[in-house]
Design an enzyme around this catalytic site. Sequence first.
Site, PDB file in Angstrom:
ATOM      1  N   ASP A  79      45.316 -53.689   9.867  1.00  0.00           N
ATOM      2  CA  ASP A  79      45.184 -54.222  11.217  1.00  0.00           C
ATOM      3  C   ASP A  79      45.558 -53.124  12.207  1.00  0.00           C
ATOM      4  O   ASP A  79      46.081 -52.088  11.821  1.00  0.00           O
ATOM      5  CB  ASP A  79      46.071 -55.453  11.428  1.00  0.00           C
ATOM      6  CG  ASP A  79      47.449 -55.225  10.855  1.00  0.00           C
ATOM      7  OD1 ASP A  79      48.086 -54.220  11.265  1.00  0.00           O
ATOM      8  OD2 ASP A  79      47.890 -56.031  10.024  1.00  0.00           O
ATOM      9  N   ASP A  81      47.598 -52.253  15.675  1.00  0.00           N
ATOM     10  CA  ASP A  81      48.610 -52.686  16.648  1.00  0.00           C
ATOM     11  C   ASP A  81      48.588 -51.752  17.841  1.00  0.00           C
ATOM     12  O   ASP A  81      48.386 -50.541  17.703  1.00  0.00           O
ATOM     13  CB  ASP A  81      50.000 -52.654  16.008  1.00  0.00           C
ATOM     14  CG  ASP A  81      50.129 -53.688  14.907  1.00  0.00           C
ATOM     15  OD1 ASP A  81      49.672 -54.829  15.113  1.00  0.00           O
ATOM     16  OD2 ASP A  81      50.670 -53.358  13.839  1.00  0.00           O
ATOM     17  N   ASP A 223      60.901 -48.129  12.353  1.00  0.00           N
ATOM     18  CA  ASP A 223      61.645 -47.903  11.110  1.00  0.00           C
ATOM     19  C   ASP A 223      61.481 -46.500  10.546  1.00  0.00           C
ATOM     20  O   ASP A 223      62.431 -45.712  10.539  1.00  0.00           O
ATOM     21  CB  ASP A 223      61.330 -48.994  10.066  1.00  0.00           C
ATOM     22  CG  ASP A 223      59.851 -49.286   9.883  1.00  0.00           C
ATOM     23  OD1 ASP A 223      59.024 -48.547  10.460  1.00  0.00           O
ATOM     24  OD2 ASP A 223      59.517 -50.239   9.149  1.00  0.00           O
TER      25      ASP A 223
HETATM   26  P1  ATP Z   1      51.145 -52.458   7.240  1.00  0.00           P
HETATM   27  O1  ATP Z   1      50.510 -53.181   8.395  1.00  0.00           O
HETATM   28  O2  ATP Z   1      50.267 -51.504   6.532  1.00  0.00           O
HETATM   29  O3  ATP Z   1      51.839 -53.378   6.320  1.00  0.00           O
HETATM   30  P2  ATP Z   1      52.836 -51.414   9.268  1.00  0.00           P
HETATM   31  O4  ATP Z   1      53.631 -50.144   9.297  1.00  0.00           O
HETATM   32  O5  ATP Z   1      51.774 -51.569  10.288  1.00  0.00           O
HETATM   33  O6  ATP Z   1      52.281 -51.541   7.812  1.00  0.00           O
HETATM   34  P3  ATP Z   1      53.897 -53.828  10.302  1.00  0.00           P
HETATM   35  O7  ATP Z   1      54.782 -54.804   9.635  1.00  0.00           O
HETATM   36  O8  ATP Z   1      52.520 -54.221  10.668  1.00  0.00           O
HETATM   37  O9  ATP Z   1      53.859 -52.576   9.349  1.00  0.00           O
HETATM   38  O10 ATP Z   1      54.676 -53.298  11.579  1.00  0.00           O
HETATM   39  C1  ATP Z   1      54.047 -52.498  12.566  1.00  0.00           C
HETATM   40  C2  ATP Z   1      55.002 -51.426  13.039  1.00  0.00           C
HETATM   41  O11 ATP Z   1      56.141 -52.017  13.646  1.00  0.00           O
HETATM   42  C3  ATP Z   1      55.559 -50.520  11.960  1.00  0.00           C
HETATM   43  O12 ATP Z   1      54.712 -49.465  11.664  1.00  0.00           O
HETATM   44  C4  ATP Z   1      56.870 -50.055  12.571  1.00  0.00           C
HETATM   45  O13 ATP Z   1      56.643 -49.032  13.512  1.00  0.00           O
HETATM   46  C5  ATP Z   1      57.324 -51.260  13.330  1.00  0.00           C
HETATM   47  N1  ATP Z   1      58.201 -52.133  12.523  1.00  0.00           N
HETATM   48  C6  ATP Z   1      57.844 -53.215  11.809  1.00  0.00           C
HETATM   49  N2  ATP Z   1      58.906 -53.787  11.254  1.00  0.00           N
HETATM   50  C7  ATP Z   1      59.975 -53.075  11.606  1.00  0.00           C
HETATM   51  C8  ATP Z   1      61.379 -53.179  11.355  1.00  0.00           C
HETATM   52  N3  ATP Z   1      61.858 -54.150  10.600  1.00  0.00           N
HETATM   53  N4  ATP Z   1      62.206 -52.266  11.921  1.00  0.00           N
HETATM   54  C9  ATP Z   1      61.707 -51.287  12.704  1.00  0.00           C
HETATM   55  N5  ATP Z   1      60.405 -51.136  12.967  1.00  0.00           N
HETATM   56  C10 ATP Z   1      59.539 -52.012  12.433  1.00  0.00           C
HETATM   57 MG    MG Z   2      50.519 -53.255  10.633  1.00  0.00          MG
END
Ligand code: ATP
Ligand code: MG
Length: 531
Positions: A79, A81, A223
């Site tokens: 996705d 963001d 994170d």
């Molecule tokens: P994917 O969508 O592939 O699972 P993602 O990195 O996009 O991985 P998401 O859960 O969609 O993960 O979160 C989007 C973004 O928000 C992350 O890349 C990170 O920058 C931030 N993020 C998400 N969860 C946390 C957290 N618990 N603590 C700090 N930052 C976070």
């Molecule tokens: Mg994501």
Amino acid sequence: MRRLFQLKRNLSILNDDLPGIPANRPAARIIPRAEHSISRNAISPNALRVLYRLREAGYEAFLVGGCVRDLLIGITPKDFDIATSALPEEVKRTFRNCRLIGRRFRLAHVFFGREIIEVATFRATSSPVDEPIESTIPDLDDDEVLEDDELLDDDEADESTVLAEAGSHRTGIHAVTPLVERDRSRHAGAGDDDDEDRVTDEHGRILRDNAYGTIDDDVWRRDFTANALYYNIADFSIWDYAGGVEDIQARRLKLIGDPVTRYREDPVRMLRAARFEAKLGFSLDGETGSSIPELRSLLASVPPARLFDETLKLFLTGHGAMSLVVLQQHGLLGELLPTVAAYLDKHPEGAVARLLRQGLLNTDQRVAQGKPVTPTFLFALLLYGPIAEIIEKQPQEKWHDIGTIVDAVDRAARGAQGRISIPKRFSLGVREMFAAQPRLEQPRGRRALRMLEQPRFRAGFDLLLLRADMGLASRELADWWTKVQEVSQPDREALADALGGQRREGEGAAGGRRGPRRRRRRGRGRAPAAT
Ligand code: ATP
Ligand code: MG
């Protein structure tokens, strides 16, 4: 607008002494379009629309997080963001197809048919982005867990929910709603005392954190360095504050700031580390990996609904088999699913462990093919060991009673509720799948064909196939059910008639031969499995 940015910049000074945020914040390294590999062709057209529109409306707009990371690695993001300087209400005013979500912290969802683009306003502090207040899984209720006295007749159980495509967390898996409500820059004076904006528990876990900020605030709350890259729609450059590009090149997962503090703030980051390790094949850098053993017990303080969501992300987004390996390596499985971890420790190479691994590989394959996957099937796999263990504590003559099996499923599901909350409709689905096993293993004439019409037939049959693969059920019967589904109705009936007269021998709970078959009684069947 400029005045607003200035105001936000001033406010961000308040956060300089927060853990995880370097005292001397480095400026972003800006990587121009010519020096990176991200092409607009690889970006969702809808995400591009949102980015352009925000920019036209005078706001800063960036792709951020996993999508930038994945684009740099060359994999398709699940996705897209967006992070922006526009406040949630401003985002809403900019798009007709937009809804604000989140009870406390507001996020904008911009809808394009099935695709949802999530737009978040830059935030000032290092709170967990993903801190959920509520679950967005449809109809999911925190108290929807199996109660002790609830034992439905197995025909009553109905698990009709099929999770939408795995990998699309917006359509089902994602159940997170960040905290935060107040925009301090708009409500100056309305209680904008810094202490009030950030509340932590005794372990340092952030409970509440509410301040919008600028991009150079926003980055430090993320994170991992690899997750903290921003793609600027204004000139297609990448902004890298934390060395994320270099870490991606080195296939390294590194927490921003002090790992111990960042894990304490949000213990779920340990599960996220494991997830990205499994998904990306990165290795955990230094203390990002080495501090997990001392801190993993902090996961006990995380709300069970959030752990359920994380479990789905770990196992249902295409790398479930590897997630199991990584979780076990870091001792995290025991924090999430203690009974499952204990079972696998006792029988690491048993038939059930093999069944779980194979089932997860099959699930990963379905995700790769874009087929739907269900939490019900996942929990049937995960709970198989604990269920078998409970059954085998009963006298052997009871192992094959449906009542024994159903009771074992319920007890195993309750046992798993300690840390994660499994919504009832999924645990009821698991119960149905297991209750179907003895029936599938003792098809009686044409009546057996009625099973084909039951809503959970497919899941029960898939479990039977897996069991047969592991020597826990008869191969011959699994083949019979496969064949029955492939042929026309008259041929089906012929197959059923032929079977009616046959006598078969079968495997016992332990997957071995039980000797000559006893007379079948209604409601009796074989135990679903075991060690
Ligand atoms: P994917 O969508 O592939 O699972 P993602 O990195 O996009 O991985 P998401 O859960 O969609 O993960 O979160 C989007 C973004 O928000 C992350 O890349 C990170 O920058 C931030 N993020 C998400 N969860 C946390 C957290 N618990 N603590 C700090 N930052 C976070
Ligand atoms: Mg994501």
